[in-house]
Design a protein around this motif. Structure first.
Motif, PDB file in Angstrom:
ATOM      1  N   THR A  10       0.835  -1.197   0.000  1.00 14.60           N
ATOM      2  CA  THR A  10       0.000   0.000   0.000  1.00 14.60           C
ATOM      3  C   THR A  10       0.875   1.254   0.000  1.00 14.60           C
ATOM      4  N   SER A  11       0.561   2.205  -0.868  1.00 11.69           N
ATOM      5  CA  SER A  11       1.326   3.449  -0.959  1.00 11.69           C
ATOM      6  C   SER A  11       0.744   4.517  -0.048  1.00 11.69           C
ATOM      7  N   ALA A  12       1.502   5.578   0.149  1.00 13.85           N
ATOM      8  CA  ALA A  12       1.036   6.691   0.985  1.00 13.85           C
ATOM      9  C   ALA A  12      -0.210   7.337   0.389  1.00 13.85           C
TER      10      ALA A  12
ATOM     11  N   GLU B 215       2.066  12.375   7.018  1.00 14.21           N
ATOM     12  CA  GLU B 215       1.357  11.585   8.023  1.00 14.21           C
ATOM     13  C   GLU B 215       1.117  10.163   7.525  1.00 14.21           C
ATOM     14  N   ALA B 216       0.731  10.037   6.270  1.00 17.93           N
ATOM     15  CA  ALA B 216       0.517   8.699   5.693  1.00 17.93           C
ATOM     16  C   ALA B 216       1.818   7.915   5.654  1.00 17.93           C
ATOM     17  N   SER B 217       2.907   8.577   5.327  1.00 22.93           N
ATOM     18  CA  SER B 217       4.206   7.905   5.279  1.00 22.93           C
ATOM     19  C   SER B 217       4.647   7.477   6.676  1.00 22.93           C
ATOM     20  N   LEU B 218       4.411   8.327   7.662  1.00 30.34           N
ATOM     21  CA  LEU B 218       4.741   7.989   9.053  1.00 30.34           C
ATOM     22  C   LEU B 218       3.959   6.761   9.502  1.00 30.34           C
ATOM     23  N   LEU B 219       2.702   6.709   9.141  1.00 30.91           N
ATOM     24  CA  LEU B 219       1.878   5.556   9.506  1.00 30.91           C
ATOM     25  C   LEU B 219       2.438   4.278   8.889  1.00 30.91           C
ATOM     26  N   LEU B 220       2.789   4.329   7.625  1.00 34.26           N
ATOM     27  CA  LEU B 220       3.327   3.144   6.958  1.00 34.26           C
ATOM     28  C   LEU B 220       4.637   2.687   7.590  1.00 34.26           C
ATOM     29  N   LYS B 221       5.476   3.621   7.977  1.00 29.84           N
ATOM     30  CA  LYS B 221       6.760   3.275   8.588  1.00 29.84           C
ATOM     31  C   LYS B 221       6.578   2.543   9.910  1.00 29.84           C
ATOM     32  N   ASN B 222       5.496   2.830  10.599  1.00 30.40           N
ATOM     33  CA  ASN B 222       5.292   2.257  11.933  1.00 30.40           C
ATOM     34  C   ASN B 222       4.614   0.895  11.918  1.00 30.40           C
ATOM     35  N   PHE B 223       4.305   0.370  10.766  1.00 31.41           N
ATOM     36  CA  PHE B 223       3.686  -0.950  10.722  1.00 31.41           C
ATOM     37  C   PHE B 223       4.626  -2.050  11.203  1.00 31.41           C
ATOM     38  N   THR B 224       5.918  -1.829  11.128  1.00 33.08           N
ATOM     39  CA  THR B 224       6.862  -2.834  11.606  1.00 33.08           C
ATOM     40  C   THR B 224       7.151  -2.691  13.091  1.00 33.08           C
ATOM     41  N   VAL B 225       6.629  -1.636  13.720  1.00 31.31           N
ATOM     42  CA  VAL B 225       6.845  -1.411  15.154  1.00 31.31           C
ATOM     43  C   VAL B 225       5.593  -1.821  15.912  1.00 31.31           C
ATOM     44  N   GLY B 226       4.549  -1.018  15.818  1.00 31.68           N
ATOM     45  CA  GLY B 226       3.252  -1.377  16.382  1.00 31.68           C
ATOM     46  C   GLY B 226       3.241  -1.552  17.878  1.00 31.68           C
ATOM     47  N   GLU B 227       2.117  -2.052  18.351  1.00 31.13           N
ATOM     48  CA  GLU B 227       1.886  -2.270  19.769  1.00 31.13           C
ATOM     49  C   GLU B 227       1.536  -3.737  19.975  1.00 31.13           C
TER      50      GLU B 227
ATOM     51  N   THR C 105      -3.554  -7.623  19.061  1.00 32.25           N
ATOM     52  CA  THR C 105      -2.877  -8.878  18.751  1.00 32.25           C
ATOM     53  C   THR C 105      -2.318  -8.910  17.333  1.00 32.25           C
ATOM     54  N   ASN C 106      -2.791  -8.020  16.465  1.00 32.28           N
ATOM     55  CA  ASN C 106      -2.275  -7.981  15.091  1.00 32.28           C
ATOM     56  C   ASN C 106      -1.082  -7.047  14.944  1.00 32.28           C
ATOM     57  N   ASN C 107      -0.601  -6.503  16.048  1.00 34.64           N
ATOM     58  CA  ASN C 107       0.600  -5.666  16.035  1.00 34.64           C
ATOM     59  C   ASN C 107       0.455  -4.460  15.105  1.00 34.64           C
ATOM     60  N   LEU C 108      -0.706  -3.831  15.115  1.00 33.33           N
ATOM     61  CA  LEU C 108      -0.969  -2.665  14.278  1.00 33.33           C
ATOM     62  C   LEU C 108      -0.505  -1.394  14.986  1.00 33.33           C
ATOM     63  N   PRO C 109      -0.114  -0.370  14.242  1.00 32.99           N
ATOM     64  CA  PRO C 109       0.351   0.884  14.857  1.00 32.99           C
ATOM     65  C   PRO C 109      -0.808   1.759  15.320  1.00 32.99           C
ATOM     66  N   VAL C 110      -1.575   1.243  16.259  1.00 35.79           N
ATOM     67  CA  VAL C 110      -2.809   1.914  16.677  1.00 35.79           C
ATOM     68  C   VAL C 110      -2.531   3.237  17.381  1.00 35.79           C
TER      69      VAL C 110
ATOM     70  N   PHE D 200      -1.494   5.916  14.839  1.00 36.99           N
ATOM     71  CA  PHE D 200      -2.636   6.367  14.037  1.00 36.99           C
ATOM     72  C   PHE D 200      -3.566   7.242  14.872  1.00 36.99           C
ATOM     73  N   GLY D 201      -3.771   6.864  16.137  1.00 33.48           N
ATOM     74  CA  GLY D 201      -4.610   7.676  17.006  1.00 33.48           C
ATOM     75  C   GLY D 201      -4.068   9.083  17.172  1.00 33.48           C
ATOM     76  N   LYS D 202      -2.760   9.199  17.307  1.00 28.42           N
ATOM     77  CA  LYS D 202      -2.145  10.526  17.462  1.00 28.42           C
ATOM     78  C   LYS D 202      -2.233  11.328  16.169  1.00 28.42           C
ATOM     79  N   ILE D 203      -2.056  10.662  15.033  1.00 28.13           N
ATOM     80  CA  ILE D 203      -2.192  11.360  13.753  1.00 28.13           C
ATOM     81  C   ILE D 203      -3.610  11.905  13.592  1.00 28.13           C
ATOM     82  N   LEU D 204      -4.596  11.068  13.892  1.00 31.30           N
ATOM     83  CA  LEU D 204      -5.992  11.487  13.728  1.00 31.30           C
ATOM     84  C   LEU D 204      -6.391  12.582  14.714  1.00 31.30           C
ATOM     85  N   SER D 205      -5.711  12.661  15.854  1.00 34.28           N
ATOM     86  CA  SER D 205      -6.025  13.698  16.849  1.00 34.28           C
ATOM     87  C   SER D 205      -5.958  15.094  16.253  1.00 34.28           C
TER      88      SER D 205
END
Length: 469
Positions: free
Chosen positions: A361-363, A382-394, A400-405, A408-413
């Protein structure tokens, strides 16, 4: 202020709720039918900070044109209002197991424990006590039926994570109504021991139901085990915007209504816990759309409970939360509240949206997806930052899916004006409302464990069943 049409229908359009119990309650009856409660409905919006209650009410007022049921009860003076201290035995900040056990067992326990004290003491859960008194008992929840909050009213376990064993414990208890998710703890293909608990429950006299239509058709001639999903139930906003999910998965209000119908067949009365458990999960994920619409979903269940109690006049209703979580708040909503109003047109949870993003998926595609699903236009950075964090996540129970929630919450704020203090529970004192017989005895400030004896006292049960404190 711009108003949007809340009542558009169709797949992945604006979410809508039309369940019974949506009208404001504007009057309190002059008296109850008796001086003690025949029935108790204990409603818990798990992990609800005061900002969650506040913003859900704003959403309902300015999108639906009506106040939330909970705030309407305050406005009309229908309920007794209190604040509650939520601490556990070993921390100012509780988890759901310890918080629920304070209510369920009447004593504070360490975080993670279910009605087991710091020194191994076993405190008898309150639904077992009410069952002994001849009442019908049960739990309905939007998460696994074996999860911490429903389990805290039912069982003794050293760890809340013992959900496969908690399912077995329920089999032994033979409570009257148990509804929620958690298929993995009943299905033999999912359990590590291979036990077919569905068959065992049926063999123990239960009616086992697995979708909304089967639930609605349940007659109450047998106790009911209803398991609707693998994990927790879908977020309300995802359910309401997916026709297939709407057909198979009931709302919390629909489960509450059916639970009352089944349990109220008992002439001695009933006690039911109702949990909006996904409010807590959304707060952990800093997911504003999921949070507010699950709070609306919970509020509809409040309306169902109050409709019944107002007519019945024998029912004590408790409305509360076990702890705050993430402490969200509305800041700088923009001219005519335009930033906050983006939530009005949101079509899915952050979790659902993030699950659509793939490695390729692209930015620019992320920007298009967020604009379509959540009425927000991200900057390319912001879209690029979100994509970069998919390998980090929570990691953890709520992601449980290790998504950068959190990212994303901070970006949407910046776009929806909802900010977050954290991704975990808080030590806040929380809202508590009561209606019905003996509700006038609720003090203005209580400690969570004090509600155990309050419920027993309100029902007039024998003193020997009260908790030792």
């Amino acid at each position: 202020m711009r108003r949007r049409d809340f009542f558009k229908n169709g797949l992945l359009t604006t979410v809508g709720f039309s369940v019974l119990g949506s009208r404001p309650i504007i009057a309190k009856p002059n008296h109850y039918a008796a001086d003690k409660a025949k029935n108790i409905i204990f409603l818990v919006s798990d992990g609800m900070s005061s900002g969650t209650l506040n913003m859900a009410d704003l959403l309902m007022r300015h999108k639906l044109g009506k106040a939330s049921n909970w705030i309407s009860l305050y406005e009309s003076g229908t309920v007794r209002r209190s604040l509650m201290d939520t601490a556990s035995a070993n921390s100012f900040v509780t988890d759901s197991a310890a918080a629920g056990s304070a209510w369920g067992g009447g004593n504070r326990v360490n975080n993670g424990s279910l009605n087991i004290g710091p020194n191994g003491e076993e405190y008898r859960p309150i639904l077992q006590k009410f069952k002994e008194e001849g009442k019908a008992v049960g739990c309905v929840t939007s998460v696994q039926i074996t999860h911490a909050t429903p389990a805290s009213f039912c069982v003794n376990q050293n760890s809340r994570n013992s959900m496969p064993q908690i399912a077995v414990d329920y089999l032994k208890l033979k409570f009257d109504v148990m509804m929620g998710g958690g298929r993995e703890f009943f299905d033999p293909s999912k359990r590590s021991d291979g036990r077919d608990l569905y068959s065992e429950f049926e063999g123990n006299g239960y009616e086992v139901v697995k979708d909304k239509s089967e639930m609605l058709n349940a007659t109450g001639t047998k106790p009911v085990l209803a398991v609707f999903s693998e994990d927790g139930l879908p977020y309300a906003i995802d359910r309401e915007n997916n026709e297939e999910l709407k057909k198979s998965i009931p709302s919390l209000a629909e489960m509450t209504k059916k639970g009352i119908e089944l349990l109220s067949k008992n002439q001695n009365g009933f006690v039911m816990q109702v949990e909006g458990g996904k409010v807590d999960w959304a707060a952990h994920g800093n997911d504003a759309s999921a949070l507010l619409y699950d709070q609306v979903d919970f509020d509809e269940a409040v309306g169902v409970a109050m409709d019944f109690a107002m007519k019945d006049k024998n029912t004590l209703v408790i409305i509360t939360t076990d702890h705050g979580n993430a402490n969200p708040g509305l800041f700088n909503p923009g001219p005519k509240n335009v930033r906050f109003e983006s939530i009005f047109d949101s079509k899915c949870s952050n979790e659902f949206l993030l699950g659509q993003i793939k490695k390729e998926t692209s930015a620019s595609q992320v920007i298009d997806m967020v604009n379509h699903y959540q009425n927000v236009t991200l900057e390319k950075e912001e879209a690029s930052l979100l994509l970069k964090n998919f390998t980090v996540g929570e990691n953890g129970l709520y992601n449980t899916n290790n998504l950068p929630v959190e990212v994303f919450g901070k970006i949407l704020s910046k776009h929806n004006a909802i900010s977050w203090a954290h991704t975990n529970h808080s030590a806040d004192f929380v809202e508590l409302a009561a209606f019905g017989p003996r509700s006038e005895n609720l003090p203005g400030f209580v400690k969570n464990y004090e509600l155990h004896n309050f419920l027993l006292e309100a029902s007039g049960v024998k003193r020997s069943l009260f908790a030792s404190v």
